[in-house]
Design a protein around this motif. Structure first.
Motif, PDB file in Angstrom:
ATOM      1  N   ALA A  76      -7.986   3.255  -8.644  1.00 51.29           N
ATOM      2  CA  ALA A  76      -7.022   3.534  -7.573  1.00 51.29           C
ATOM      3  C   ALA A  76      -5.991   4.554  -8.024  1.00 51.29           C
ATOM      4  O   ALA A  76      -5.672   5.508  -7.295  1.00 51.29           O
ATOM      5  N   LEU A  77      -5.481   4.392  -9.245  1.00 54.80           N
ATOM      6  CA  LEU A  77      -4.479   5.324  -9.750  1.00 54.80           C
ATOM      7  C   LEU A  77      -5.087   6.688 -10.054  1.00 54.80           C
ATOM      8  O   LEU A  77      -4.438   7.722  -9.874  1.00 54.80           O
ATOM      9  N   THR A  78      -6.350   6.698 -10.514  1.00 55.47           N
ATOM     10  CA  THR A  78      -7.046   7.975 -10.741  1.00 55.47           C
ATOM     11  C   THR A  78      -7.206   8.733  -9.429  1.00 55.47           C
ATOM     12  O   THR A  78      -7.005   9.952  -9.369  1.00 55.47           O
ATOM     13  N   LEU A  79      -7.552   8.017  -8.368  1.00 53.38           N
ATOM     14  CA  LEU A  79      -7.697   8.633  -7.052  1.00 53.38           C
ATOM     15  C   LEU A  79      -6.358   9.182  -6.565  1.00 53.38           C
ATOM     16  O   LEU A  79      -6.285  10.275  -5.992  1.00 53.38           O
ATOM     17  N   PHE A  80      -5.295   8.431  -6.814  1.00 54.37           N
ATOM     18  CA  PHE A  80      -3.955   8.884  -6.421  1.00 54.37           C
ATOM     19  C   PHE A  80      -3.592  10.171  -7.146  1.00 54.37           C
ATOM     20  O   PHE A  80      -3.058  11.119  -6.548  1.00 54.37           O
ATOM     21  N   SER A  81      -3.902  10.224  -8.436  1.00 50.95           N
ATOM     22  CA  SER A  81      -3.615  11.425  -9.234  1.00 50.95           C
ATOM     23  C   SER A  81      -4.456  12.611  -8.762  1.00 50.95           C
ATOM     24  O   SER A  81      -3.969  13.740  -8.644  1.00 50.95           O
ATOM     25  N   LEU A  82      -5.748  12.359  -8.470  1.00 49.30           N
ATOM     26  CA  LEU A  82      -6.642  13.417  -8.005  1.00 49.30           C
ATOM     27  C   LEU A  82      -6.189  13.979  -6.668  1.00 49.30           C
ATOM     28  O   LEU A  82      -6.239  15.192  -6.434  1.00 49.30           O
ATOM     29  N   MET A  83      -5.729  13.104  -5.796  1.00 51.39           N
ATOM     30  CA  MET A  83      -5.228  13.533  -4.492  1.00 51.39           C
ATOM     31  C   MET A  83      -4.052  14.486  -4.670  1.00 51.39           C
ATOM     32  O   MET A  83      -3.943  15.518  -3.994  1.00 51.39           O
ATOM     33  N   HIS A  84      -3.174  14.142  -5.594  1.00 51.29           N
ATOM     34  CA  HIS A  84      -2.001  14.976  -5.853  1.00 51.29           C
ATOM     35  C   HIS A  84      -2.407  16.332  -6.425  1.00 51.29           C
ATOM     36  O   HIS A  84      -1.858  17.378  -6.044  1.00 51.29           O
ATOM     37  N   LYS A  85      -3.404  16.316  -7.327  1.00 51.76           N
ATOM     38  CA  LYS A  85      -3.863  17.564  -7.947  1.00 51.76           C
ATOM     39  C   LYS A  85      -4.500  18.502  -6.935  1.00 51.76           C
ATOM     40  O   LYS A  85      -4.422  19.729  -7.076  1.00 51.76           O
ATOM     41  N   GLN A  86      -5.141  17.934  -5.904  1.00 53.94           N
ATOM     42  CA  GLN A  86      -5.801  18.762  -4.894  1.00 53.94           C
ATOM     43  C   GLN A  86      -4.834  19.259  -3.823  1.00 53.94           C
ATOM     44  O   GLN A  86      -5.260  19.862  -2.841  1.00 53.94           O
ATOM     45  N   GLY A  87      -3.555  18.995  -4.018  1.00 55.77           N
ATOM     46  CA  GLY A  87      -2.555  19.535  -3.105  1.00 55.77           C
ATOM     47  C   GLY A  87      -2.307  18.694  -1.869  1.00 55.77           C
ATOM     48  O   GLY A  87      -1.600  19.138  -0.957  1.00 55.77           O
ATOM     49  N   LEU A  88      -2.901  17.498  -1.822  1.00 49.79           N
ATOM     50  CA  LEU A  88      -2.653  16.612  -0.683  1.00 49.79           C
ATOM     51  C   LEU A  88      -1.378  15.810  -0.954  1.00 49.79           C
ATOM     52  O   LEU A  88      -1.311  15.057  -1.914  1.00 49.79           O
ATOM     53  N   LEU A  89      -0.378  16.004  -0.120  1.00 48.24           N
ATOM     54  CA  LEU A  89       0.875  15.297  -0.315  1.00 48.24           C
ATOM     55  C   LEU A  89       0.712  13.842   0.101  1.00 48.24           C
ATOM     56  O   LEU A  89       0.312  13.564   1.236  1.00 48.24           O
ATOM     57  N   PRO A  90       1.010  12.904  -0.791  1.00 41.84           N
ATOM     58  CA  PRO A  90       0.861  11.483  -0.424  1.00 41.84           C
ATOM     59  C   PRO A  90       1.841  11.090   0.674  1.00 41.84           C
ATOM     60  O   PRO A  90       2.981  11.563   0.701  1.00 41.84           O
ATOM     61  N   ASP A  91       1.383  10.238   1.577  1.00 46.27           N
ATOM     62  CA  ASP A  91       2.272   9.725   2.617  1.00 46.27           C
ATOM     63  C   ASP A  91       2.793   8.349   2.190  1.00 46.27           C
ATOM     64  O   ASP A  91       2.562   7.901   1.063  1.00 46.27           O
ATOM     65  N   SER A  92       3.490   7.678   3.086  1.00 42.55           N
ATOM     66  CA  SER A  92       4.089   6.390   2.732  1.00 42.55           C
ATOM     67  C   SER A  92       3.027   5.362   2.357  1.00 42.55           C
ATOM     68  O   SER A  92       3.228   4.540   1.451  1.00 42.55           O
ATOM     69  N   PHE A  93       1.842   5.395   3.019  1.00 44.91           N
ATOM     70  CA  PHE A  93       0.778   4.445   2.709  1.00 44.91           C
ATOM     71  C   PHE A  93       0.228   4.701   1.306  1.00 44.91           C
ATOM     72  O   PHE A  93      -0.009   3.755   0.542  1.00 44.91           O
ATOM     73  N   SER A  94       0.022   5.970   0.952  1.00 45.23           N
ATOM     74  CA  SER A  94      -0.483   6.313  -0.385  1.00 45.23           C
ATOM     75  C   SER A  94       0.478   5.822  -1.459  1.00 45.23           C
ATOM     76  O   SER A  94       0.072   5.207  -2.455  1.00 45.23           O
ATOM     77  N   LEU A  95       1.758   6.099  -1.245  1.00 41.21           N
ATOM     78  CA  LEU A  95       2.766   5.718  -2.233  1.00 41.21           C
ATOM     79  C   LEU A  95       2.867   4.200  -2.352  1.00 41.21           C
ATOM     80  O   LEU A  95       2.977   3.661  -3.458  1.00 41.21           O
ATOM     81  N   ALA A  96       2.822   3.513  -1.208  1.00 36.63           N
ATOM     82  CA  ALA A  96       2.915   2.048  -1.232  1.00 36.63           C
ATOM     83  C   ALA A  96       1.724   1.446  -1.972  1.00 36.63           C
ATOM     84  O   ALA A  96       1.879   0.488  -2.748  1.00 36.63           O
ATOM     85  N   SER A  97       0.521   1.986  -1.752  1.00 41.69           N
ATOM     86  CA  SER A  97      -0.671   1.476  -2.435  1.00 41.69           C
ATOM     87  C   SER A  97      -0.572   1.695  -3.939  1.00 41.69           C
ATOM     88  O   SER A  97      -0.885   0.801  -4.738  1.00 41.69           O
ATOM     89  N   ALA A  98      -0.141   2.904  -4.331  1.00 42.35           N
ATOM     90  CA  ALA A  98      -0.009   3.206  -5.755  1.00 42.35           C
ATOM     91  C   ALA A  98       1.039   2.310  -6.414  1.00 42.35           C
ATOM     92  O   ALA A  98       0.838   1.818  -7.526  1.00 42.35           O
TER      93      ALA A  98
END
Length: 876
Positions: free
Chosen positions: A389-411
Motif C-alpha cells: 500500500a505504501l509502495t503504491l502511494f509512493s509510486l502514485m506521487h512519483k508519477q505526478g498524481l497528487l494524492p487526494d484526501s482519500f489517498s492520504l487517509a489510507s496511507a
C-alpha cells in the motif's frame, strides 16, 4: 435574409456552416444584424467558439442583443470567466439605455457556476438601476444565482419582492434552501407553496423527495408521495427513482419495492435505483436477483447499474457472480476503457481475496484515474499488505498524481497499523503544505498518531480542529482508551456529552473499555443506563464489552445478568464471561459455563481456551488445565500458540510441577518467549527451586527479550539468591536497552470519582492524614496480636528496608478510602501490577480489623478481602 434561415437549420457541421458563411460574405448579407447573430449562435452550438468570436469582431456596430448572444454562447460552452469579461467590456462600450433584460440571465448563470456572488450582486444593482428587476425571467435568474452561491438571505429577499410567483420561482427558492442544508425552512416553503394554491411540478417534488430521504422521516415521505398521487403530478424517470430512493432511506424497503412494481415506466435509472436500495439495506442477494430480472426484462444496464451489482457481489464475497458480471461488461462493451468500472472491479476482487486480479484490472485502467489508485491502496491495507500500500502511494506521487484526501487517509491508516510514525510525520508535513486539512484527513492523523503511541500529538491535532464532528471526538476518545489514558478518555467523553453531541456506539465502546481499564464501576453503570435509555440493546459488541467491564470492575453478578439477558451470544461473549469467572477465582462457574457452551454446539476459539486455562492457573486446578490443553488440539483442532503455552507453564510452575512445565517448554515447535520463561522463573522463585535454572540450556541473561517485566523478575531472582554480579548485569542491560520497570499505580473509586496513588506518593491534599493512618494502624494491629512481620513480610521473607513497601500505592489507596468513606463501605481498588505478598497480607489484616470488604484487582486477577481472608486462598 429570411430565405436563408432554413439553410442555417440544415447545416449539421462546421464545414457546411462555413460554406453558408462564405456565401453570405459574397452576397453582402453578412452585414445584417440578424445574419451575423445567427452565425455566432450556430458556430457556438457546434463548439467553434473562435469562429463565433471572429464573426462578432468583424461586425462593426454590434448591438446589445448580439452582445447578449455572444455572452450566452460562452456560458453554453462553460467559459464563465470569459463571459463575465465580455459583460464588463460591453459595459464600457454601451450607454445604460442600450442594456436589455436579455443580457442578464446568462451572466448571472456564469456568476453561479464560478461562485462569484460579489459580481452577481453588482449585476443585480445594475438590473435595479435599469428598472429590470420586475422582469420574471431576470428575477428567476437572480433567485438561482443567489441560491447556488449559498446567499439565501438575498435569494429570499428577491423572492419576497416578486409580484408574480410561478411554479418555477417557487421551485428555485425551495431548492436553494434544501440544497444549502436548510431543509426545515425549505420544507416550510413547500407547505406555503401548496397552501397558496401553486401546484408543484416534478422538479419541485424531486428536491423535496431527496430531502425526505436525507431526514429519514417516513411520515413526511408518505405525505410527499400522497401529494404527488393526489395532484396527479406527471412522473418522469427521475421523480420515480427519487421516490423509491426516499422510501429506502427512510427504512421502508417494502414501500420502495411496491412503488417500483407499480411503476409503468421501468427505465434503466429506476432499475438501478432499486438495486442501490437493496445494497443500502444490506440485501445484497436481492440486489443481484433484481439485476437478473432486469436482464430478463430486456432493459440495458448502464455503468452505474454495473457498479451497484459489482458492489453487491463484493459485499457477499461472490467471486463467481462478480466474474460473470465482468464478462457481461466485456461482452456488451460497457465502459471499454474501465475508467468508471475499474474501481468497482478492484473492490470486488479485493473483497474476494484475489489480489492478482486486482492488479490486473489496475493495469488495464488509465493511470490518471486517482480513484483506481485509492481503491487498490485500500485493498492492500485491508488485506494486511501494508508495504504494498505504501509502495503504491509512493509510486502514485512519483508519477505526478497528487494524492487526494482519500489517498492520504489510507496511507496514514497504514502508517498507524505498522507503527511507522516517521512516514506518518512526512505525510502530515505534506498535508500542511498542500492545505488538505479536511475532516477525513485530520481524523486519520489522530488515528495514526494514536496507534503509534504518540497520543499527545494526536490530542494536539484534536485541539487545533475548530469544528469537531462526532467522528473526530470518537477518534480521540478511542486514541486515549487504546493507549491506556483511560482517565482522559472518560473526561473527553463527558465533555462530548455535555456539548450535546450525538453519542454513537463507537464512543460508547471506547468509554466502556476505559471504565474496564480503571475499574470505574459507577461510570460504567452510568454508561449502561444511557444505553438503556437510548434503546440501544441487542448489540453483541456492546453487551460483550459490558460483561467485560462489569467483571473487571468486580461486579461479577451484574456481568452475569447482562450475559443471561443477551438475545444472541457470540463465542466472544461466552469467552468474556468465562474470563470474568476466571479472574475472580470462581473456577467451578468457569468450567460449568465452558461445558454449557460446548453442549450448545458453540465451538470455543483460541481466546476461550486461553481464558479457561488462565482460570485453572489462578486456582491451581492442574488436572483440569492439562485436560483442556490436550482437548484444544485433539477435539477442536486448535494449535496452541504462545499465550496458551504461557498459561499451561504458569499453571504447572505455580503448582510446583517444574519438571512438567520445563518438558512442555522443550516440546514447543517454536522458541519460548519472555512470557513463557517468565512464568517458569516465577514458579522456580515461589518454590525456591533455583537449581532448576541450571538445567536450562540457554543463558537467560543473554536472551534477547525486549520485556521490562521479564528482566525485572530475573534481577529479583538473582538478588534473592545473592548473585549480585548477575543482578548488576541484568540492571545494566535494562538501562542500555532503555527498559524501565513499570511504575506501580493504584486507583480507588469513591463517590463516582477516581483517585490515583503511586508508591511513596505525597502529592495528594490528604497526604498527612493518609500516612498518619498507616502509622496508627500498625499500633492497632499490634494490639490485636499481629507482629510487624505479619504486616511487612516481603517475598524474600525479610523485613523491608526503608519505607518503600510501607508506602506502596495500594496501601495509600486503602488508607484514603477508609478515611473518606463511612464504616462498612466496600472499597474497590485497581492496581496496574501484581500485588506483592506483604501488601496482600496487610490488606487481609485491614479487612479483619476494620470490618471492610476490599475488592482489589491487580495485573492478573481479583482479590476479594473479607474478615481477614482472601478469595484467592493465598494462591495467585
Amino acid at each position: 435574409m429570411t430565405l436563408y434561415m432554413p439553410l442555417f437549420k440544415s447545416c449539421s457541421t462546421v464545414k457546411t456552416l462555413s460554406q453558408l458563411h462564405a456565401h453570405l460574405l459574397t452576397t453582402g448579407l453578412h452585414k445584417g444584424t440578424l445574419a451575423s447573430t445567427k452565425l455566432i449562435e450556430s458556430y457556438a452550438k457546434m463548439g467553434s467558439l473562435e469562429s463565433a468570436r471572429l464573426v462578432f469582431e468583424k461586425f462593426q456596430t454590434p448591438d446589445s442583443f448580439m452582445w447578449g448572444v455572444l455572452i450566452k454562447c460562452y456560458v453554453w460552452n462553460r467559459f464563465y470567466e470569459e463571459a463575465i469579461s465580455l459583460y464588463h467590456e460591453m459595459s464600457c462600450c454601451y450607454h445604460e439605455t442600450q442594456f436589455s433584460s436579455f443580457i442578464f440571465p446568462p451572466i448571472l448563470r456564469a456568476c453561479s457556476n464560478i461562485g462569484e456572488v460579489g459580481i452577481g450582486q453588482k449585476v443585480h444593482g445594475r438590473i435595479i438601476k435599469y428598472g429590470l428587476d420586475s422582469d420574471t425571467v431576470v428575477q428567476t435568474s437572480l433567485l438561482s444565482m443567489y441560491g447556488e452561491t449559498a446567499s439565501l438571505s438575498n435569494a429570499k429577499k428577491v423572492f419576497d419582492e416578486m409580484l408574480l410567483k410561478d411554479v418555477v420561482s417557487w421551485c428555485s427558492i425551495i431548492s436553494s434552501y434544501l440544497h444549502n442544508g436548510k431543509a426545515k425552512e425549505g420544507l416550510e416553503l413547500f407547505r406555503q407553496m401548496v397552501s397558496e394554491g401553486v401546484e408543484p411540478d416534478s422538479v419541485t417534488m424531486l428536491s423535496v423527495a431527496e430531502v425526505c430521504g436525507q431526514f429519514g422521516s417516513w411520515i413526511l415521505a408518505r405525505s410527499v408521495h400522497g401529494h404527488a398521487v393526489r395532484r396527479e403530478i406527471q412522473w418522469d424517470g427521475s421523480l420515480g427513482s427519487s421516490l423509491v430512493a426516499m422510501y429506502s432511506k427512510c427504512g421502508d424497503l417494502y414501500s420502495a419495492e411496491r412503488l417500483f412494481r407499480c411503476s409503468s415506466n421501468h427505465s434503466a435509472a429506476l432499475w438501478t435505483t432499486m438495486i442501490s436500495c437493496y445494497n443500502q439495506s444490506g440485501c445484497f442477494q436481492e440486489a443481484i436477483d433484481m439485476f437478473e430480472e432486469m436482464q430478463v426484462s430486456n432493459v440495458e444496464p448502464n455503468s452505474v447499474t454495473i457498479i451497484s451489482v459489482l458492489c453487491s457481489c463484493a459485499r457477499i464475497g461472490w467471486l463467481k457472480g462478480g466474474k460473470s458480471v465482468h464478462c457481461f461488461v466485456i461482452r456488451k462493451a460497457i465502459d471499454h476503457d474501465m475508467e468508471r468500472l475499474g474501481p468497482a472491479l478492484i473492490d470486488l476482487y479485493g473483497n474476494c481475496g484475489k489480489i492478482r486480479d486486482c492488479q490486473n484490472v489496475f493495469n488495464m485502467v488509465e493511470g490518471e484515474n486517482i480513484v483506481t489508485w485509492n481503491i487498490l491502496m485500500s485493498v492492500f491495507a485491508r488485506k494486511g499488505k501494508s508495504e504494498d500500500a505504501l509502495t503504491l502511494f509512493s509510486l502514485m506521487h512519483k508519477q505526478g498524481l497528487l494524492p487526494d484526501s482519500f489517498s492520504l487517509a489510507s496511507a496514514l491508516s497504514v502508517c498507524g497499523d505498522i507503527g511507522s510514525s516517521d512516514l506518518g510525520h512526512q505525510i502530515h508535513g505534506y498535508v500542511i503544505k498542500a492545505g488538505i486539512l479536511c475532516e477525513f484527513v485530520q481524523n486519520s492523523l489522530i488515528d495514526m498518531y494514536s496507534k503509534s503511541g504518540l497520543v499527545d500529538s494526536a490530542n494536539q491535532i484534536f485541539e487545533d480542529i475548530e469544528w469537531k464532528t462526532v467522528v473526530t471526538w470518537n477518534s480521540m476518545i478511542c486514541g486515549f482508551s487504546q493507549n491506556g489514558n483511560s482517565v482522559e478518555a472518560i473526561s473527553l467523553f463527558d465533555k462530548m456529552y455535555l456539548n450535546c453531541l450525538e453519542i454513537d456506539k463507537v464512543a460508547l465502546l471506547s468509554v466502556i473499555q476505559a471504565c474496564s481499564h480503571l475499574g470505574y464501576l459507577e461510570k460504567g453503570k452510568w454508561v449502561h443506563h444511557k444505553l438503556i435509555c437510548n434503546g440501544i440493546k441487542g448489540d453483541t459488541y456492546i453487551e460483550t464489552s459490558l460483561i467485560d467491564m462489569y467483571a473487571k470492575c468486580g461486579a461479577l453478578e451484574i456481568a452475569r445478568r447482562v450475559f443471561d439477558n443477551m438475545e444472541e451470544r457470540s463465542v466472544v461473549s461466552w469467552s468474556a464471561m468465562i474470563a470474568g469467572y476466571g479472574m475472580h477465582g470462581q473456577i467451578n462457574d468457569a468450567i460449568s459455563l465452558f461445558s454449557q457452551m460446548v453442549e450448545l454446539g458453540i465451538k470455543p476459539n483460541e481466546i476461550t481456551f486461553m481464558n479457561i486455562l488462565s482460570a485453572c492457573s489462578h486456582t491451581g486446578f492442574v488436572e483440569e488445565g492439562k485436560a483442556y490443553f490436550t482437548s484444544m488440539t485433539r477435539d477442536f483442532g486448535i494449535e496452541p500458540i504462545s499465550d496458551h503455552y504461557t498459561c499451561i507453564v504458569d499453571l504447572l510452575s505455580r503448582a510446583g510441577d517444574l519438571s512438567g512445565a520445563y518438558n512442555i517448554i522443550k516440546s514447543m515447535s517454536f522458541p519460548a518467549g519472555a512470557s513463557i520463561w517468565g512464568a517458569f522463573l516465577n514458579g522456580c522463585r515461589i518454590h525456591r527451586e533455583m537449581d532448576m535454572l541450571k538445567r536450562i540450556p540457554i543463558n537467560l541473561l543473554d536472551a534477547d527479550y525486549n520485556s521490562a517485566g521479564y528482566h525485572s523478575l530475573l534481577s529479583d531472582i538473582y538478588a534473592e539468591g545473592g548473585k549480585w554480579d548477575e543482578f548488576g548485569k541484568v540492571r545494566l542491560k535494562m538501562r542500555s536497552a532503555g527498559l524501565r520497570k513499570v511504575p506501580g499505580c493504584s486507583i480507588i473509586e469513591i463517590e463516582k470519582r477516581i483517585y490515583r496513588f503511586g508508591a511513596g506518593d505525597t502529592s495528594h491534599s490528604q497526604t498527612k492524614e493518609i500516612y498518619r493512618f498507616l502509622e496508627d494502624f500498625v499500633d492497632m494491629a499490634q494490639k490485636a496480636g499481629y507482629t510487624e512481620k505479619d504486616l511487612y513480610t516481603t517475598d524474600t521473607g525479610e523485613f523491608p528496608r526503608g519505607n518503600n513497601v510501607i508506602s506502596h500505592g495500594e496501601r495509600l489507596a486503602i488508607a484514603f478510602g477508609i478515611i473518606n468513606t463511612s464504616p462498612g463501605t466496600t472499597l474497590r481498588i485497581s492496581k496496574n501490577l501484581r500485588v506483592c505478598r506483604d501488601c496482600h497480607s496487610f490488606t487481609k489484616i485491614v479487612s479483619k480489623l476494620t470490618g471492610r470488604t476490599i475488592i482489589m484487582r491487580d495485573l492478573n486477577r481479583f482479590h476479594h478481602f473479607k474478615d481477614g481472608f482472601c478469595s484467592c486462598r493465598d494462591y495467585w
